[in-house]
Design an enzyme around this catalytic site. Sequence first.
Site, PDB file in Angstrom:
ATOM      1  N   LEU A   1       1.082  -1.585   0.048  1.00 30.52           N
ATOM      2  CA  LEU A   1      -0.348   0.150   0.026  1.00 30.52           C
ATOM      3  C   LEU A   1       0.624   1.533  -0.176  1.00 30.52           C
ATOM      4  O   LEU A   1       1.000   2.068   1.110  1.00 30.52           O
ATOM      5  CB  LEU A   1      -1.267  -0.011   0.704  1.00 30.52           C
ATOM      6  CG  LEU A   1      -2.030   1.039   1.485  1.00 30.52           C
ATOM      7  CD1 LEU A   1      -3.306   0.688  -0.145  1.00 30.52           C
ATOM      8  CD2 LEU A   1      -3.028   1.036   2.390  1.00 30.52           C
ATOM      9  N   GLY A   2       1.546   0.902  -1.105  1.00 31.52           N
ATOM     10  CA  GLY A   2       2.377   2.971  -1.645  1.00 31.52           C
ATOM     11  C   GLY A   2       1.446   4.072  -2.142  1.00 31.52           C
ATOM     12  O   GLY A   2       0.627   3.305  -2.032  1.00 31.52           O
ATOM     13  N   ARG A   3       2.163   4.351  -2.888  1.00 29.09           N
ATOM     14  CA  ARG A   3       1.473   5.621  -3.491  1.00 29.09           C
ATOM     15  C   ARG A   3       0.535   4.609  -4.537  1.00 29.09           C
ATOM     16  O   ARG A   3      -0.700   5.194  -4.845  1.00 29.09           O
ATOM     17  CB  ARG A   3       2.593   6.511  -4.327  1.00 29.09           C
ATOM     18  CG  ARG A   3       3.726   6.878  -3.871  1.00 29.09           C
ATOM     19  CD  ARG A   3       4.214   8.156  -4.433  1.00 29.09           C
ATOM     20  NE  ARG A   3       5.437   8.512  -3.903  1.00 29.09           N
ATOM     21  CZ  ARG A   3       7.056   8.017  -3.456  1.00 29.09           C
ATOM     22  NH1 ARG A   3       7.348   7.061  -4.031  1.00 29.09           N
ATOM     23  NH2 ARG A   3       8.225   8.713  -3.185  1.00 29.09           N
ATOM     24  N   ILE A   4       1.256   3.762  -5.438  1.00 32.64           N
ATOM     25  CA  ILE A   4       0.404   2.919  -6.552  1.00 32.64           C
ATOM     26  C   ILE A   4      -0.593   2.667  -5.473  1.00 32.64           C
ATOM     27  O   ILE A   4      -2.020   2.512  -6.121  1.00 32.64           O
ATOM     28  CB  ILE A   4       1.641   2.511  -6.984  1.00 32.64           C
ATOM     29  CG1 ILE A   4       2.224   3.249  -7.959  1.00 32.64           C
ATOM     30  CG2 ILE A   4       0.053   1.787  -8.201  1.00 32.64           C
ATOM     31  CD1 ILE A   4       3.439   2.562  -8.885  1.00 32.64           C
TER      32      ILE A   4
ATOM     33  N   ARG B   1       5.037  -4.580   5.126  1.00 31.50           N
ATOM     34  CA  ARG B   1       6.027  -4.346   5.943  1.00 31.50           C
ATOM     35  C   ARG B   1       5.355  -3.941   7.396  1.00 31.50           C
ATOM     36  O   ARG B   1       4.575  -4.889   8.135  1.00 31.50           O
ATOM     37  CB  ARG B   1       7.178  -4.260   5.661  1.00 31.50           C
ATOM     38  CG  ARG B   1       8.662  -4.811   4.581  1.00 31.50           C
ATOM     39  CD  ARG B   1       9.577  -4.434   4.391  1.00 31.50           C
ATOM     40  NE  ARG B   1       8.294  -2.959   3.667  1.00 31.50           N
ATOM     41  CZ  ARG B   1       9.889  -2.154   2.806  1.00 31.50           C
ATOM     42  NH1 ARG B   1      10.637  -2.117   3.420  1.00 31.50           N
ATOM     43  NH2 ARG B   1       9.327  -1.269   2.329  1.00 31.50           N
TER      44      ARG B   1
ATOM     45  N   ILE C   1       0.413  -5.249 -11.433  1.00 25.48           N
ATOM     46  CA  ILE C   1       0.857  -3.802 -12.489  1.00 25.48           C
ATOM     47  C   ILE C   1       2.414  -4.177 -11.776  1.00 25.48           C
ATOM     48  O   ILE C   1       2.895  -3.235 -11.973  1.00 25.48           O
ATOM     49  CB  ILE C   1      -0.179  -2.977 -12.396  1.00 25.48           C
ATOM     50  CG1 ILE C   1      -0.548  -2.817 -11.015  1.00 25.48           C
ATOM     51  CG2 ILE C   1      -1.082  -3.287 -13.056  1.00 25.48           C
ATOM     52  CD1 ILE C   1       0.462  -2.059 -10.179  1.00 25.48           C
TER      53      ILE C   1
ATOM     54  N   ARG D   1       5.712  -5.945 -10.247  1.00 30.73           N
ATOM     55  CA  ARG D   1       7.111  -7.350 -11.058  1.00 30.73           C
ATOM     56  C   ARG D   1       6.350  -8.205 -11.232  1.00 30.73           C
ATOM     57  O   ARG D   1       6.248  -8.646 -10.160  1.00 30.73           O
ATOM     58  CB  ARG D   1       8.583  -6.779 -10.497  1.00 30.73           C
ATOM     59  CG  ARG D   1       8.803  -5.512 -10.587  1.00 30.73           C
ATOM     60  CD  ARG D   1       9.263  -5.112 -11.712  1.00 30.73           C
ATOM     61  NE  ARG D   1      10.420  -4.167 -12.070  1.00 30.73           N
ATOM     62  CZ  ARG D   1       9.348  -2.995 -12.817  1.00 30.73           C
ATOM     63  NH1 ARG D   1       8.500  -3.111 -12.950  1.00 30.73           N
ATOM     64  NH2 ARG D   1      10.475  -1.913 -12.010  1.00 30.73           N
TER      65      ARG D   1
ATOM     66  N   ASP E   1       0.329  -7.508 -16.503  1.00 28.47           N
ATOM     67  CA  ASP E   1       0.806  -6.380 -16.781  1.00 28.47           C
ATOM     68  C   ASP E   1       2.431  -6.789 -16.677  1.00 28.47           C
ATOM     69  O   ASP E   1       3.258  -6.426 -17.544  1.00 28.47           O
ATOM     70  CB  ASP E   1       1.007  -4.739 -16.511  1.00 28.47           C
ATOM     71  CG  ASP E   1       0.931  -3.695 -17.643  1.00 28.47           C
ATOM     72  OD1 ASP E   1       1.605  -4.378 -18.612  1.00 28.47           O
ATOM     73  OD2 ASP E   1       1.811  -3.006 -16.792  1.00 28.47           O
TER      74      ASP E   1
ATOM     75  N   GLU F   1      10.441 -10.592 -19.181  1.00 28.82           N
ATOM     76  CA  GLU F   1       9.973  -9.917 -19.977  1.00 28.82           C
ATOM     77  C   GLU F   1      10.754 -10.352 -21.862  1.00 28.82           C
ATOM     78  O   GLU F   1      11.964 -10.127 -21.198  1.00 28.82           O
ATOM     79  CB  GLU F   1       8.984  -9.589 -19.479  1.00 28.82           C
ATOM     80  CG  GLU F   1       8.313  -9.443 -18.707  1.00 28.82           C
ATOM     81  CD  GLU F   1       8.207  -7.167 -17.812  1.00 28.82           C
ATOM     82  OE1 GLU F   1       8.342  -6.185 -18.458  1.00 28.82           O
ATOM     83  OE2 GLU F   1       7.276  -7.254 -17.057  1.00 28.82           O
TER      84      GLU F   1
ATOM     85  N   HIS G   1       2.981  -4.624 -20.537  1.00 30.84           N
ATOM     86  CA  HIS G   1       3.844  -4.224 -19.798  1.00 30.84           C
ATOM     87  C   HIS G   1       3.756  -2.598 -19.953  1.00 30.84           C
ATOM     88  O   HIS G   1       4.329  -2.089 -20.292  1.00 30.84           O
ATOM     89  CB  HIS G   1       6.154  -4.244 -19.409  1.00 30.84           C
ATOM     90  CG  HIS G   1       6.288  -3.959 -17.772  1.00 30.84           C
ATOM     91  ND1 HIS G   1       7.319  -4.299 -17.012  1.00 30.84           N
ATOM     92  CD2 HIS G   1       6.128  -2.384 -17.842  1.00 30.84           C
ATOM     93  CE1 HIS G   1       7.803  -3.665 -16.720  1.00 30.84           C
ATOM     94  NE2 HIS G   1       6.772  -1.706 -16.042  1.00 30.84           N
TER      95      HIS G   1
HETATM   96  C1  8YV Z   1       8.419   1.612 -17.236  1.00 31.08           C
HETATM   97  C2  8YV Z   1       8.208   0.589 -14.769  1.00 31.08           C
HETATM   98  O1  8YV Z   1       8.075   0.517 -17.811  1.00 31.08           O
HETATM   99  O2  8YV Z   1       8.197   2.663 -13.612  1.00 31.08           O
HETATM  100  C3  8YV Z   1       8.376   1.713 -13.546  1.00 31.08           C
HETATM  101  O3  8YV Z   1       8.958   0.247 -12.457  1.00 31.08           O
HETATM  102  O4  8YV Z   1       8.043  -0.589 -14.685  1.00 31.08           O
HETATM  103  C4  8YV Z   1       7.458   1.288 -15.849  1.00 31.08           C
HETATM  104  O5  8YV Z   1       7.005   2.287 -15.958  1.00 31.08           O
HETATM  105  C5  8YV Z   1       9.904   0.651 -17.448  1.00 31.08           C
HETATM  106  O6  8YV Z   1      10.375   1.891 -15.870  1.00 31.08           O
HETATM  107  C6  8YV Z   1      10.584   1.741 -18.649  1.00 31.08           C
HETATM  108  O7  8YV Z   1      11.737   0.744 -18.698  1.00 31.08           O
END
Ligand code: 8YV
Length: 319
Positions: A151-154, A174, A229, A231, A255, A260, A278
């Site tokens: 639960l950070g910014r995103i 955490r 969304i 990693r 995503d 990748e 992504h």
């Molecule tokens: C980008 C991302 O696709 O900000 C990130 O961590 O995964 C994406 O915004 C990536 O960093 C671009 O290479």
Amino acid sequence: MSNRSVLQVGPLKPSLAQTLQDDYAAYVLPDEPTEFLAEHGAEIRAAVTSGRTGVNAELMAALPNLGAVVNFGVGYDTTDVDAAAARGIGVSNTPDVLTDCVADTAVGLMLDTLRQFSASDRYVRAGRWTAEGNYPLTRQVSNTRVGIIGLGRIGSAIAKRLSAFGCTISYHNRHAKDDSPYTYVGSPVELAAGVDVLVVAAAGGAGTQKLVSSEVIDALGTRGYLINIARGSVVDEEALVAALVDGRLAGAGLDVFADEPNVPEALLSMDNVVVLPHVASGTVETRAAMEELTLRNLNSFLESGQLVTPVQVPVTASG
Ligand code: 8YV
């Protein structure tokens, strides 16, 4: 010292790469870097990279005067921050400017996965509506129970959006957040067991490797959905694919992936799975803002030794 003190590491947004060439006469790290590094490594003060490539400890070791790693993107798990800290090298990222688009993508993925809009679109295009009749019923999004890992910014921006859908939000982090209106749950397994949808929004890196384990996926269960969304590394992808193949999970919206741009073949034929390449931050507006912030970090470091949005402050900035 040479004026050519900037090194591009890995592919970057073309306009950013062009600015690095035009305004900084930046070097581009060649694929076979040994000779280049022996000749020019000592000139480099700042490396500009992205989350896709990063700067590892080996490359840092070949850049004795490196003072900053300027990362295009909020995630910097491909850069060895411990090695950077040990050397007093600052690392910056691009927080905040991409939060809205990444959160929009999480909600879009959740809608698409539960309601199967992409699959329905394929159904129409394949002529199946006329041939076979109505599309099968799908799952409701509004009023579901959603668990957010990170639960950070995103994560917070996702929670805010889903609250407007009437969803009940709980989260695992955490640490519990004192000021959060959402329910804290002490472990990912416990969180998964109590929700319909698990959304992964935690930063990548060693601390979150396969945090969404086979146990977490089992706890989510046959009626549960996973949305990622963050990693690919945060999820045990093999366990995820196995659960989807066996029907032990209702579906997934992804995503990001472990390797990748390679996506597990088994996922490609599943209508209960949405796979995106992504793209979460991939809008004209957000990528321009990320580019601008990347250049502000670079300029600021070269002029004053200070990064604007450091994830790690250099101990011995070399001005
Ligand atoms: C980008 C991302 O696709 O900000 C990130 O961590 O995964 C994406 O915004 C990536 O960093 C671009 O290479």
